[in-house]
Design a protein around this motif. Structure first.
Motif, PDB file in Angstrom:
ATOM      1  N   GLY A   5      37.479  39.477  41.143  1.00 54.81           N
ATOM      2  CA  GLY A   5      38.513  39.869  40.201  1.00 54.81           C
ATOM      3  C   GLY A   5      38.905  41.336  40.195  1.00 54.81           C
ATOM      4  O   GLY A   5      39.870  41.712  39.539  1.00 54.81           O
ATOM      5  N   ASP A  20      44.608  35.297  41.471  1.00 59.99           N
ATOM      6  CA  ASP A  20      44.828  35.070  40.042  1.00 59.99           C
ATOM      7  C   ASP A  20      44.983  36.381  39.272  1.00 59.99           C
ATOM      8  O   ASP A  20      44.962  36.379  38.047  1.00 59.99           O
ATOM      9  CB  ASP A  20      43.679  34.254  39.445  1.00 59.99           C
ATOM     10  CG  ASP A  20      43.728  32.802  39.878  1.00 59.99           C
ATOM     11  OD1 ASP A  20      44.825  32.319  40.210  1.00 59.99           O
ATOM     12  OD2 ASP A  20      42.678  32.150  39.884  1.00 59.99           O
ATOM     13  N   GLY A  21      45.124  37.480  39.988  1.00 55.44           N
ATOM     14  CA  GLY A  21      45.250  38.791  39.359  1.00 55.44           C
ATOM     15  C   GLY A  21      44.010  39.616  39.618  1.00 55.44           C
ATOM     16  O   GLY A  21      42.996  39.099  40.086  1.00 55.44           O
ATOM     17  N   HIS A  22      44.098  40.894  39.309  1.00 57.00           N
ATOM     18  CA  HIS A  22      42.956  41.764  39.567  1.00 57.00           C
ATOM     19  C   HIS A  22      43.007  42.989  38.668  1.00 57.00           C
ATOM     20  O   HIS A  22      44.045  43.380  38.167  1.00 57.00           O
ATOM     21  CB  HIS A  22      42.879  42.181  41.041  1.00 57.00           C
ATOM     22  CG  HIS A  22      44.211  42.442  41.667  1.00 57.00           C
ATOM     23  ND1 HIS A  22      44.945  41.440  42.280  1.00 57.00           N
ATOM     24  CD2 HIS A  22      44.962  43.557  41.762  1.00 57.00           C
ATOM     25  CE1 HIS A  22      46.071  41.947  42.733  1.00 57.00           C
ATOM     26  NE2 HIS A  22      46.108  43.233  42.429  1.00 57.00           N
ATOM     27  N   ALA A  39      50.998  39.982  41.864  1.00 63.79           N
ATOM     28  CA  ALA A  39      50.004  39.314  41.016  1.00 63.79           C
ATOM     29  C   ALA A  39      49.937  40.016  39.667  1.00 63.79           C
ATOM     30  O   ALA A  39      50.523  41.088  39.480  1.00 63.79           O
ATOM     31  CB  ALA A  39      48.629  39.366  41.683  1.00 63.79           C
ATOM     32  N   TRP A  40      49.167  39.430  38.750  1.00 55.85           N
ATOM     33  CA  TRP A  40      48.891  40.095  37.481  1.00 55.85           C
ATOM     34  C   TRP A  40      47.997  41.296  37.736  1.00 55.85           C
ATOM     35  O   TRP A  40      47.024  41.198  38.481  1.00 55.85           O
ATOM     36  CB  TRP A  40      48.192  39.153  36.507  1.00 55.85           C
ATOM     37  CG  TRP A  40      49.131  38.208  35.840  1.00 55.85           C
ATOM     38  CD1 TRP A  40      49.343  36.894  36.170  1.00 55.85           C
ATOM     39  CD2 TRP A  40      49.988  38.481  34.729  1.00 55.85           C
ATOM     40  NE1 TRP A  40      50.295  36.357  35.342  1.00 55.85           N
ATOM     41  CE2 TRP A  40      50.695  37.301  34.442  1.00 55.85           C
ATOM     42  CE3 TRP A  40      50.223  39.617  33.957  1.00 55.85           C
ATOM     43  CZ2 TRP A  40      51.628  37.231  33.411  1.00 55.85           C
ATOM     44  CZ3 TRP A  40      51.152  39.545  32.927  1.00 55.85           C
ATOM     45  CH2 TRP A  40      51.840  38.359  32.666  1.00 55.85           C
ATOM     46  N   HIS A  94      38.328  37.238  32.792  1.00 58.30           N
ATOM     47  CA  HIS A  94      38.803  37.265  34.172  1.00 58.30           C
ATOM     48  C   HIS A  94      37.655  37.619  35.125  1.00 58.30           C
ATOM     49  O   HIS A  94      37.462  36.959  36.151  1.00 58.30           O
ATOM     50  CB  HIS A  94      39.948  38.269  34.313  1.00 58.30           C
ATOM     51  CG  HIS A  94      40.412  38.457  35.717  1.00 58.30           C
ATOM     52  ND1 HIS A  94      41.233  37.550  36.362  1.00 58.30           N
ATOM     53  CD2 HIS A  94      40.161  39.436  36.621  1.00 58.30           C
ATOM     54  CE1 HIS A  94      41.458  37.967  37.591  1.00 58.30           C
ATOM     55  NE2 HIS A  94      40.824  39.119  37.771  1.00 58.30           N
ATOM     56  N   CYS A 135      42.325  38.863  45.093  1.00 60.01           N
ATOM     57  CA  CYS A 135      42.198  37.836  44.053  1.00 60.01           C
ATOM     58  C   CYS A 135      43.596  37.385  43.634  1.00 60.01           C
ATOM     59  O   CYS A 135      44.330  38.127  42.966  1.00 60.01           O
ATOM     60  CB  CYS A 135      41.414  38.360  42.853  1.00 60.01           C
ATOM     61  SG  CYS A 135      41.157  37.098  41.574  1.00 60.01           S
ATOM     62  N   HIS A 154      36.102  35.205  37.992  1.00 52.23           N
ATOM     63  CA  HIS A 154      36.487  35.588  39.354  1.00 52.23           C
ATOM     64  C   HIS A 154      35.573  36.686  39.880  1.00 52.23           C
ATOM     65  O   HIS A 154      35.781  37.869  39.586  1.00 52.23           O
ATOM     66  CB  HIS A 154      37.934  36.093  39.377  1.00 52.23           C
ATOM     67  CG  HIS A 154      38.922  35.101  38.887  1.00 52.23           C
ATOM     68  ND1 HIS A 154      39.336  34.027  39.634  1.00 52.23           N
ATOM     69  CD2 HIS A 154      39.573  35.014  37.698  1.00 52.23           C
ATOM     70  CE1 HIS A 154      40.201  33.322  38.942  1.00 52.23           C
ATOM     71  NE2 HIS A 154      40.355  33.895  37.761  1.00 52.23           N
TER      72      HIS A 154
END
Length: 171
Positions: free
Chosen positions: A34, A41-43, A118-119, A27, A39, A31
């Protein structure tokens, strides 16, 4: 050293949960942002289980948004020099307890979970409460309460139960 570089070093040095650790490293490699809430897509997040081993209890927060009993934790901030510093800051802010110290040895566990936003790829530490610790509810909490070790499974989810077990094994 940047917070991103620190996170990579911490994760590379973390010896447990190999598959999940690799998800975190992948990740961060994919990213550059990240670590940050922005972010999509998750962080990476950092948390701290506040523990009082002498009295065999942990301090949990009833999270305002999630309405779950959890350890203290949250998003990294630009002023955080390290993941450990982020976990300690979050632990102190959300518990109101002055004088917390992180349990030596780095993160206790990793946990990946989906939130409404988010994740979260949570790097979980444990923070030792000083003798006579006095807690104070923050704006992020509906409640803050000490629970005996045996009570945690009755109020919290499996992630918190696993974090407590891993913390106790390290004590």
């Amino acid at each position: 050293m940047s917070l991103h570089d620190d996170a990579v070093l911490v994760l590379k040095g973390y010896e447990d949960q190999d598959e999940l650790r690799q998800v975190y490293l992948d990740h961060l490699a994919a990213h550059p942002d990240g670590l940050w809430k922005s972010c999509g897509d998750g962080h990476i997040t950092a948390s701290a289980l506040v523990i009082d081993p002498a009295r065999e209890r942990v301090l949990l927060t009833l999270h305002r948004k999630l309405r779950m009993w959890l350890q203290m934790g949250g998003h990294c901030e630009p002023e955080d020099a390290t993941l450990a510093a982020a976990a300690l800051r979050e632990g102190t802010e959300e518990s109101g307890v002055a004088g917390l110290t992180l349990l030596p040895g780095g993160p206790v566990r990793l946990d990946r979970h989906l939130t409404p936003c988010a994740w979260h790829l949570d790097v979980q530490y444990a923070a030792l409460a000083p003798a006579g610790a006095v807690e104070a509810i923050s704006d992020e909490s509906l409640d803050l309460r000490w629970f005996g070790y045996a009570e945690v499974a009755e109020v919290a989810d499996d992630s918190v139960v696993r974090l407590l077990a891993a913390t106790r094994a390290r004590l």
